[in-house]
Design an enzyme around this catalytic site. Structure first.
Site, PDB file in Angstrom:
ATOM      1  CE  LYS A  13      40.418  -2.570  75.957  1.00 25.47           C
ATOM      2  NZ  LYS A  13      41.062  -1.616  76.844  1.00 25.47           N
TER       3      LYS A  13
HETATM    4  N1  PPE Z   1      46.089   1.420  76.393  1.00 23.97           N
HETATM    5  C1  PPE Z   1      45.280   0.905  77.330  1.00 23.97           C
HETATM    6  C2  PPE Z   1      45.890   0.317  78.551  1.00 23.97           C
HETATM    7  C3  PPE Z   1      43.898   0.930  77.140  1.00 23.97           C
HETATM    8  O1  PPE Z   1      43.103   0.420  78.078  1.00 23.97           O
HETATM    9  C4  PPE Z   1      43.379   1.514  75.967  1.00 23.97           C
HETATM   10  C5  PPE Z   1      41.903   1.578  75.745  1.00 23.97           C
HETATM   11  C6  PPE Z   1      44.267   2.038  75.018  1.00 23.97           C
HETATM   12  C7  PPE Z   1      45.617   1.955  75.256  1.00 23.97           C
HETATM   13  C8  PPE Z   1      43.800   2.625  73.719  1.00 23.97           C
HETATM   14  O2  PPE Z   1      43.303   1.630  72.879  1.00 23.97           O
HETATM   15  P1  PPE Z   1      42.216   1.934  71.751  1.00 23.97           P
HETATM   16  O3  PPE Z   1      40.930   2.155  72.439  1.00 23.97           O
HETATM   17  O4  PPE Z   1      42.234   0.741  70.882  1.00 23.97           O
HETATM   18  O5  PPE Z   1      42.663   3.154  71.044  1.00 23.97           O
HETATM   19  N2  PPE Z   1      41.125   1.706  76.904  1.00 23.97           N
HETATM   20  C9  PPE Z   1      39.709   1.428  76.837  1.00 23.97           C
HETATM   21  C10 PPE Z   1      39.105   1.182  78.201  1.00 23.97           C
HETATM   22  C11 PPE Z   1      39.080   2.305  79.164  1.00 23.97           C
HETATM   23  C12 PPE Z   1      38.330   1.965  80.431  1.00 23.97           C
HETATM   24  O6  PPE Z   1      38.392   2.774  81.357  1.00 23.97           O
HETATM   25  O7  PPE Z   1      37.630   0.945  80.533  1.00 23.97           O
HETATM   26  C13 PPE Z   1      38.959   2.472  76.017  1.00 23.97           C
HETATM   27  O8  PPE Z   1      39.486   3.521  75.706  1.00 23.97           O
HETATM   28  O9  PPE Z   1      37.821   2.203  75.654  1.00 23.97           O
END
Ligand code: PPE
Length: 305
Positions: free
Chosen positions: A159
């Site tokens: 990330k």
């Molecule tokens: N894919 C991506 C690309 C992503 O950024 C997130 C979280 C997820 C999947 C889901 O991951 P999880 O939160 O572990 O279930 N994205 C974060 C950031 C969003 C933002 O705009 O900044 C979030 O959901 O917090």
């Protein structure tokens, strides 16, 4: 929506006033996108604010850093404690939490080896990410013209702040075209995920979600939802999804910390039944789980105080 401020932000071991959480314009990561970050939510529970799957999020922050060769100068335990202290300092029953590790001020140039690593944790109230009532109304999706970067370009499993240029391009393109969110395809054409969520599609009664090898982040909500769905008796499989699977899916939903569980009502203007019964059942239990109202999953709620 402008950010709503909270009293304190954690910076390198100290809680500082919100207004003092500043960095210099020559901070390395601002120029090269070399930071790693997390997105976490704290929810109101009967025993005070609890941070959902906090340890797993901080462990993923460490993993993101390891993938890009960054050394975070605080252990997982230290950052878990720091996050709890920051959440508690807000006085809020619930909030969004953003830990970030970044190369700080002192060096410029692409070599990160001499750079110091700074860590900050900020909290603020953040509402529904894909609009109110995204479970019932559903979101309109567009397959992006932007391709998700492959594993040897920018590792999607980390990330990393710079990875989100790709997501932002796709998000803005979708919004400008009148959609709510974009679906990203991997370089081989298979479905990876969305700009900030993982994706699940139901075909022939089976709930499918793409693997990390397809360019998806190892989502903590994806993992949570998989456990909930399996406990509900659904068949959930991590498997590749083709674009055409989306057009004829029985249900599609997306999930992430910010987005929680949101239904999809169409993909490229092909209608998807919404809200699907599986999506609704999963979303309802997810909403209870994060608030420590499901005894079976109570260990995932880490009290901030
Ligand atoms: N894919 C991506 C690309 C992503 O950024 C997130 C979280 C997820 C999947 C889901 O991951 P999880 O939160 O572990 O279930 N994205 C974060 C950031 C969003 C933002 O705009 O900044 C979030 O959901 O917090």
């Amino acid at each position: 929506m402008p950010i709503q401020t909270t009293p304190k932000t954690w910076m390198n071991g100290e809680l500082v006033d919100w207004a003092d959480a500043q960095i210099h314009v020559l901070t390395h990561t601002l120029h090269y996108g070399t930071g790693v970050f997390e997105g976490i939510r704290a929810y109101e529970t009967a025993n005070g604010p609890a941070v959902f799957r906090l340890t797993e999020h901080i462990q993923r922050l460490h993993n993101s850093a390891k993938i890009v060769g960054m050394e975070i100068p605080y252990s997982v335990e230290e950052l878990v404690a720091a996050t709890k202290a920051t959440v508690a300092s807000t006085g809020l029953p619930s909030c969004y939490v953003r830990p970030i590790a970044y190369y700080g001020y002192g060096e410029m140039g692409l070599n990160t080896l001499p750079c110091s690593v700074d860590v900050a944790i900020a909290c603020w109230p953040w509402g529904a990410y894909l609009g109110d009532d995204a479970v019932n109304k559903g979101v309109r999706m567009k397959i992006s013209s932007w391709t998700r970067h492959d594993h040897n370009t920018m590792p999607p499993a980390s990330k990393t702040t710079g990875n989100y240029v790709n997501s932002s391009l796709a998000k803005v393109e979708a919004l400008k075209a009148g959609y709510d969110e974009a679906i990203m395809l991997a370089p081989n054409g298979l479905v990876a995920e969305c700009t900030g969520e993982n994706l699940f599609a139901v075909r022939n009664g089976i709930i499918l979600t793409p693997p990390t090898s397809a360019g998806a982040l190892e989502g903590i909500t994806q993992n949570t939802v998989t456990a909930i769905a399996r406990d509900l008796g659904y068949d959930v499989r991590v498997d590749n999804i083709a674009r055409s699977d989306l057009y004829i899916a029985e249900e599609i939903f997306v999930c992430g910390t910010a987005a929680e569980v949101s239904s999809v009502n169409s993909v490229d203007d092909r209608m998807v039944p919404c809200p699907g019964p599986k999506t609704k059942a999963i979303a309802e239990i997810y909403a209870r789980t994060v608030r420590a109202q499901e005894a079976k999953y109570a260990d995932w709620c880490e009290l901030a105080v």
